[in-house]
Design a protein around this motif. Structure first.
Motif, PDB file in Angstrom:
ATOM      1  N   VAL A 279      -5.364   2.012   1.902  1.00 42.53           N
ATOM      2  CA  VAL A 279      -6.199   1.244   2.821  1.00 42.53           C
ATOM      3  C   VAL A 279      -6.870   2.199   3.802  1.00 42.53           C
ATOM      4  O   VAL A 279      -6.260   3.174   4.256  1.00 42.53           O
ATOM      5  CB  VAL A 279      -5.368   0.170   3.579  1.00 42.53           C
ATOM      6  CG1 VAL A 279      -4.264   0.788   4.407  1.00 42.53           C
ATOM      7  CG2 VAL A 279      -6.273  -0.699   4.450  1.00 42.53           C
ATOM      8  N   LEU A 280      -8.136   1.935   4.107  1.00 42.60           N
ATOM      9  CA  LEU A 280      -8.885   2.698   5.093  1.00 42.60           C
ATOM     10  C   LEU A 280      -8.898   1.922   6.409  1.00 42.60           C
ATOM     11  O   LEU A 280      -9.248   0.737   6.426  1.00 42.60           O
ATOM     12  CB  LEU A 280     -10.332   2.923   4.632  1.00 42.60           C
ATOM     13  CG  LEU A 280     -10.562   3.596   3.288  1.00 42.60           C
ATOM     14  CD1 LEU A 280     -12.060   3.760   3.048  1.00 42.60           C
ATOM     15  CD2 LEU A 280      -9.863   4.939   3.211  1.00 42.60           C
TER      16      LEU A 280
ATOM     17  N   GLU B   9       2.419   6.008   3.628  1.00 46.13           N
ATOM     18  CA  GLU B   9       2.180   7.362   4.123  1.00 46.13           C
ATOM     19  C   GLU B   9       0.836   7.413   4.847  1.00 46.13           C
ATOM     20  O   GLU B   9      -0.147   6.821   4.395  1.00 46.13           O
ATOM     21  CB  GLU B   9       2.165   8.351   2.952  1.00 46.13           C
ATOM     22  CG  GLU B   9       1.831   9.778   3.339  1.00 46.13           C
ATOM     23  CD  GLU B   9       1.685  10.695   2.133  1.00 46.13           C
ATOM     24  OE1 GLU B   9       1.476  11.901   2.322  1.00 46.13           O
ATOM     25  OE2 GLU B   9       1.772  10.180   0.997  1.00 46.13           O
ATOM     26  N   ALA B  10       0.784   8.117   5.966  1.00 44.06           N
ATOM     27  CA  ALA B  10      -0.462   8.241   6.726  1.00 44.06           C
ATOM     28  C   ALA B  10      -1.159   9.551   6.394  1.00 44.06           C
ATOM     29  O   ALA B  10      -0.530  10.602   6.278  1.00 44.06           O
ATOM     30  CB  ALA B  10      -0.183   8.173   8.227  1.00 44.06           C
ATOM     31  N   VAL B  11      -2.483   9.473   6.236  1.00 46.12           N
ATOM     32  CA  VAL B  11      -3.332  10.650   6.063  1.00 46.12           C
ATOM     33  C   VAL B  11      -4.494  10.509   7.044  1.00 46.12           C
ATOM     34  O   VAL B  11      -5.125   9.444   7.113  1.00 46.12           O
ATOM     35  CB  VAL B  11      -3.878  10.756   4.619  1.00 46.12           C
ATOM     36  CG1 VAL B  11      -4.857  11.921   4.491  1.00 46.12           C
ATOM     37  CG2 VAL B  11      -2.747  10.913   3.627  1.00 46.12           C
TER      38      VAL B  11
ATOM     39  N   ILE C 106       0.843  -1.192   0.000  1.00 49.01           N
ATOM     40  CA  ILE C 106       0.000   0.000   0.000  1.00 49.01           C
ATOM     41  C   ILE C 106       0.881   1.246   0.000  1.00 49.01           C
ATOM     42  O   ILE C 106       1.993   1.242   0.503  1.00 49.01           O
ATOM     43  CB  ILE C 106      -0.937   0.015   1.224  1.00 49.01           C
ATOM     44  CG1 ILE C 106      -0.148  -0.316   2.498  1.00 49.01           C
ATOM     45  CG2 ILE C 106      -2.093  -0.940   1.033  1.00 49.01           C
ATOM     46  CD1 ILE C 106      -0.931  -0.257   3.754  1.00 49.01           C
ATOM     47  N   ASP C 107       0.350   2.311  -0.576  1.00 48.60           N
ATOM     48  CA  ASP C 107       1.060   3.591  -0.622  1.00 48.60           C
ATOM     49  C   ASP C 107       0.583   4.540   0.464  1.00 48.60           C
ATOM     50  O   ASP C 107       1.362   5.314   1.002  1.00 48.60           O
ATOM     51  CB  ASP C 107       0.860   4.243  -1.994  1.00 48.60           C
ATOM     52  CG  ASP C 107       1.272   3.325  -3.134  1.00 48.60           C
ATOM     53  OD1 ASP C 107       2.476   3.043  -3.245  1.00 48.60           O
ATOM     54  OD2 ASP C 107       0.394   2.868  -3.880  1.00 48.60           O
ATOM     55  N   THR C 108      -0.703   4.477   0.781  1.00 46.98           N
ATOM     56  CA  THR C 108      -1.302   5.411   1.734  1.00 46.98           C
ATOM     57  C   THR C 108      -2.212   4.658   2.692  1.00 46.98           C
ATOM     58  O   THR C 108      -2.948   3.754   2.279  1.00 46.98           O
ATOM     59  CB  THR C 108      -2.133   6.481   1.001  1.00 46.98           C
ATOM     60  OG1 THR C 108      -1.332   7.108  -0.002  1.00 46.98           O
ATOM     61  CG2 THR C 108      -2.640   7.538   1.964  1.00 46.98           C
TER      62      THR C 108
ATOM     63  N   VAL D  72       1.260   2.875  11.553  1.00 46.41           N
ATOM     64  CA  VAL D  72       1.531   3.221  10.162  1.00 46.41           C
ATOM     65  C   VAL D  72       2.987   3.604   9.957  1.00 46.41           C
ATOM     66  O   VAL D  72       3.579   3.309   8.913  1.00 46.41           O
ATOM     67  CB  VAL D  72       0.612   4.379   9.705  1.00 46.41           C
ATOM     68  CG1 VAL D  72       0.954   4.807   8.278  1.00 46.41           C
ATOM     69  CG2 VAL D  72      -0.855   3.968   9.793  1.00 46.41           C
ATOM     70  N   GLU D  73       3.592   4.230  10.979  1.00 44.55           N
ATOM     71  CA  GLU D  73       4.901   4.843  10.800  1.00 44.55           C
ATOM     72  C   GLU D  73       5.963   3.875  10.284  1.00 44.55           C
ATOM     73  O   GLU D  73       6.787   4.230   9.446  1.00 44.55           O
ATOM     74  CB  GLU D  73       5.364   5.478  12.106  1.00 44.55           C
ATOM     75  CG  GLU D  73       6.578   6.349  11.931  1.00 44.55           C
ATOM     76  CD  GLU D  73       6.772   7.291  13.096  1.00 44.55           C
ATOM     77  OE1 GLU D  73       7.236   8.411  12.860  1.00 44.55           O
ATOM     78  OE2 GLU D  73       6.473   6.917  14.242  1.00 44.55           O
TER      79      GLU D  73
END
Length: 358
Positions: free
Chosen positions: A200-201, A144-146, A113-115, A138-139
């Motif tokens: 991914v959510l 990347e985390a949003v 996954i990218d995000t 996530v880190e």
């Protein structure tokens, strides 16, 4: 003109050139795991979705769960009927949490996954401390985390909520407030769903992940449900992880709501998420400062003048203690596994000496 294999696979998030099939199995082909069920896996090869079974070695008792196929994995598939997943290709990113229970086992949430969009609703279930916990997971994932704050239409002061989160979220991570039911509002997220990307959510039940997915799709494909009025908690509407192709060209993995987010023991507190607190501690007068009453404590000074949020500090202490316990559990389990391997080898040698090797 027919699309190239790279173009077909890019529809399901593939990056780069396609590796050659193993010399002893030239018939193997690449596909991506888009769902996992009790009866097996669902794969997609860029053209068709189909069911598959894992090769027998993936079903051996005691195998590390992270060594089994997971949603998001690119795999090599044999031509059996039904097809078998023969090999997992190298993962470019891995999002995991500790599985429930006392044994330290990592549970994969998604791979390649990218995000990672950490979704939280701006209603009665809004919990910044839970977001801290997600961001720690996530880190170290390689993604990347949003932070996505849904239900922006239910509060009159969205900006205040965003500013509150800005105190807790590293500067490099974007915070976006949306009304998940509105295509115009959700359009701010489309830059993360371009061709060849995978997102991914994650978040609790009832925060609007499935609603957000349906809006991005432009159709009601994922089941949604209402939340309880008493505490804004939702019931699970997504019951398994599933990778979905979006009209924008990206791939989206929707996940069931998570009530428990356990650290694996492999996270770090000195990364971006709590790096400011770790930096403050370096400025304390004493190297072994407990940050309670010692003179010259930089952490206490930051708490007193408002540079460090008190709630975030207490959540840091809680996560620090939990991480220490998880790390001890992980080390103990690895030590037990190592000792078991030594004993097994020793037993094998004794049996060979007594009965001879067969």
């Amino acid at each position: 003109m027919a699309d190239s294999p790279e173009t077909l696979l890019s529809r399901i998030g593939w990056r780069g050139t396609i590796p050659a099939a193993p010399a002893d199995h030239p018939e193997y082909r690449i596909a991506r795991v888009i769902a996992q069920h009790r009866a097996g896996y669902e794969l997609h090869d860029g053209v068709h979705a189909f069911n598959a079974q894992p090769a027998p070695r993936f079903l051996k008792p005691g195998i590390d769960p992270t060594e089994r196929p997971a949603v998001g994995d690119f795999v090599l598939v044999g031509n059996h009927k039904p097809p078998n997943i023969e090999q997992i290709l190298p993962r470019r990113s891995t999002l995991a949490r500790a599985a429930a229970g006392e044994r330290h086992l990592r549970q994969l949430i998604a791979t390649n996954i990218d995000t990672v969009m950490v979704v939280s609703g701006l209603d009665g279930d809004f919990n910044p401390s839970r977001i801290d916990r997600y961001l720690m997971l996530v880190e170290g994932s390689g993604a990347e985390a949003v932070v996505v704050l849904t239900k922006a239409d239910t509060t009159e002061d969205t900006e205040a909520a965003v500013e509150e989160m800005r105190k807790r979220v590293p500067k490099g991570n974007e915070i976006i407030a949306v009304n998940a039911k509105s295509a115009d509002s959700v359009a701010r997220l489309l830059k993360y769903f371009g061709p060849g990307t995978s997102t991914v959510l994650v978040g609790s039940s009832g925060v609007g992940k499935s609603t957000l997915t349906n809006t991005l799709l432009g159709e009601s494909r994922q089941a949604t449900n209402t939340v309880r009025e008493t505490d804004s908690r939702g019931r699970h509407t997504t019951t398994y992880r599933a990778l979905i192709q979006l009209p924008s060209g990206g791939c989206l993995i929707d996940t069931p709501g998570m009530r428990e987010i356990k650290l694996t023991g492999e996270e770090s507190l000195d990364g971006n998420q709590f790096g400011d607190i770790e930096d403050l501690a370096q400025d304390c007068r004493f190297g072994d400062c407990s940050h309670l009453s010692e003179p010259g404590c930089a952490v206490r000074a930051a708490l007193e003048d408002g540079r460090l949020d008190n709630a975030r500090w207490h959540n840091y202490l809680k996560l620090r203690d939990e991480l220490a316990a998880a790390t001890d559990s992980l080390e103990a389990q690895l030590r037990r596994k190592s000792e078991a391997r030594v004993l097994t080898k020793a037993l094998g040698r004794r049996l060979d000496e007594k009965y001879g090797r067969h």
